[in-house]
Design a protein around this motif. Structure first.
Motif, PDB file in Angstrom:
ATOM      1  N   ARG A 179      52.840  34.867  59.643  1.00 45.48           N
ATOM      2  CA  ARG A 179      51.486  34.572  59.172  1.00 45.48           C
ATOM      3  C   ARG A 179      51.485  34.362  57.659  1.00 45.48           C
ATOM      4  O   ARG A 179      52.458  34.658  56.969  1.00 45.48           O
ATOM      5  CB  ARG A 179      50.522  35.708  59.543  1.00 45.48           C
ATOM      6  CG  ARG A 179      50.843  37.047  58.921  1.00 45.48           C
ATOM      7  CD  ARG A 179      49.900  38.130  59.440  1.00 45.48           C
ATOM      8  NE  ARG A 179      50.195  39.445  58.864  1.00 45.48           N
ATOM      9  CZ  ARG A 179      49.688  39.885  57.719  1.00 45.48           C
ATOM     10  NH1 ARG A 179      48.860  39.120  57.035  1.00 45.48           N
ATOM     11  NH2 ARG A 179      50.005  41.093  57.264  1.00 45.48           N
TER      12      ARG A 179
ATOM     13  N   GLN B 199      53.247  29.283  56.860  1.00 46.72           N
ATOM     14  CA  GLN B 199      52.939  27.887  56.545  1.00 46.72           C
ATOM     15  C   GLN B 199      54.162  27.175  55.977  1.00 46.72           C
ATOM     16  O   GLN B 199      54.416  26.005  56.278  1.00 46.72           O
ATOM     17  CB  GLN B 199      51.789  27.823  55.537  1.00 46.72           C
ATOM     18  CG  GLN B 199      51.317  26.410  55.219  1.00 46.72           C
ATOM     19  CD  GLN B 199      50.806  25.679  56.441  1.00 46.72           C
ATOM     20  OE1 GLN B 199      49.975  26.209  57.183  1.00 46.72           O
ATOM     21  NE2 GLN B 199      51.294  24.467  56.671  1.00 46.72           N
TER      22      GLN B 199
ATOM     23  N   THR C   9      56.430  26.103  58.717  1.00 47.59           N
ATOM     24  CA  THR C   9      55.918  24.902  59.383  1.00 47.59           C
ATOM     25  C   THR C   9      56.192  23.655  58.545  1.00 47.59           C
ATOM     26  O   THR C   9      56.651  22.627  59.058  1.00 47.59           O
ATOM     27  CB  THR C   9      54.404  25.036  59.626  1.00 47.59           C
ATOM     28  OG1 THR C   9      54.156  26.170  60.460  1.00 47.59           O
ATOM     29  CG2 THR C   9      53.853  23.784  60.291  1.00 47.59           C
ATOM     30  N   ASP C  10      55.919  23.758  57.239  1.00 47.02           N
ATOM     31  CA  ASP C  10      56.091  22.601  56.361  1.00 47.02           C
ATOM     32  C   ASP C  10      57.557  22.270  56.115  1.00 47.02           C
ATOM     33  O   ASP C  10      57.878  21.140  55.721  1.00 47.02           O
ATOM     34  CB  ASP C  10      55.396  22.859  55.022  1.00 47.02           C
ATOM     35  CG  ASP C  10      53.885  22.871  55.159  1.00 47.02           C
ATOM     36  OD1 ASP C  10      53.394  22.521  56.251  1.00 47.02           O
ATOM     37  OD2 ASP C  10      53.204  23.236  54.189  1.00 47.02           O
TER      38      ASP C  10
ATOM     39  N   THR D 269      52.579  25.665  49.013  1.00 41.53           N
ATOM     40  CA  THR D 269      53.442  26.203  50.061  1.00 41.53           C
ATOM     41  C   THR D 269      54.914  26.117  49.663  1.00 41.53           C
ATOM     42  O   THR D 269      55.697  27.037  49.924  1.00 41.53           O
ATOM     43  CB  THR D 269      53.216  25.450  51.380  1.00 41.53           C
ATOM     44  OG1 THR D 269      51.821  25.456  51.689  1.00 41.53           O
ATOM     45  CG2 THR D 269      53.975  26.109  52.516  1.00 41.53           C
TER      46      THR D 269
END
Length: 270
Positions: free
Chosen positions: A14, A19, A22-23, A75
């Motif tokens: 989380r 993120q 994911t990126d 990010t």
């Protein structure tokens, strides 16, 4: 609370770290230099085993993505900060006796260093960020004795409030016309130095060339020091002009400036 928790990088499922995972797939597709692992969580293991140049290529790319002057991707900055957490945590551990808020201080400074890393002109991302992180934390905590050794200029600096009278005095002086033009003052200094054999004509030409190059390229400061006079961009121009290496230009310039400083000190004490 740990440095990782302060930055929200303690849970891969989380927050910012999730993120970034994911990126990472997107970044890998866009830039082959980042296609070294499938999952961001595997990157630290790869970094420990890879060659230094390969490691720096990956970290430099993340620094570029996370910089306001690069990709400005928060990010990506988080991903770089996460990778550098072992070094940051070591800094926090070693300075833990200085304040009970050491994790908070280190986390804040780490984020500043990651976001402000000068990716355009610097390499060795991990080493530079962790080194500057430690200095920044010590500066923030007012460790004057240590700063005298690592950053004498800052150690002697005196903070002034915006409304301090000194600012008005300095503004007034800045508005006054110069008694001597800087170009004339420099020419007089170098003429005196060559006539007294402090430096020779060749060194004088190098210094003038470096000053002109720094002015034309608007170099204000450089990690090579000397107020930008020994910048890599300026020394490359002068080196090409004189048919010598950039390292030789910088070495001779530093030698000449040391000689000038020593000669000036002798004149003052005479």
């Amino acid at each position: 609370m740990s440095v990782a928790a302060q930055l929200g990088l303690d849970d891969p499922a989380r927050g910012l770290l999730a993120q970034a995972r994911t990126d990472w797939a997107v970044w890998r597709r866009r830039d082959p230099r980042l296609a070294v692992v499938d999952d961001l969580l595997d990157l630290p293991s790869w970094l420990r085993a890879a060659d230094r140049e390969d490691v720096d290529d990956v970290l430099h790319r993340l620094a570029h993505l996370g910089s306001p002057t690069g990709g400005d991707d928060i990010t990506a900055a988080g991903a770089l900060a996460w990778v550098l957490l072992p070094g940051a945590s070591l800094v926090a551990h070693r300075l833990r006796d200085m304040t009970p808020r050491i994790d908070e201080c280190v986390a804040a400074q780490l984020w500043i260093e990651v976001r402000s890393f000068a990716w355009e002109r610097r390499r060795k991302v991990a080493a530079n960020i962790v080194m500057n992180l430690r200095r920044g934390v010590l500066r923030e905590l007012g460790a004057v004795e240590h700063l005298r050794a690592v950053d004498p200029t800052w150690a002697h600096a005196i903070p002034l409030a915006p409304e301090a009278d000194l600012w008005r005095v300095l503004d007034a002086r800045a508005a006054e016309p110069l008694a001597v033009e800087p170009e004339d003052e420099l020419a007089e200094l170098l003429s005196w130095a060559t006539s007294h054999r402090v430096i020779d004509e060749h060194d004088r030409e190098l210094l003038v060339g470096l000053a002109e190059a720094a002015c034309q390229m608007e170099v204000t400061r450089s990690r090579e020091g000397r107020g930008g006079l020994c910048s890599r961009s300026g020394s490359s121009v002068v080196a090409a002009r004189h048919g010598i290496s950039e390292a030789t230009v910088r070495r001779r310039a530093r030698r000449s400036m040391r000689a000038l400083a020593e000669a000036y000190a002798r004149q003052i004490s005479a």
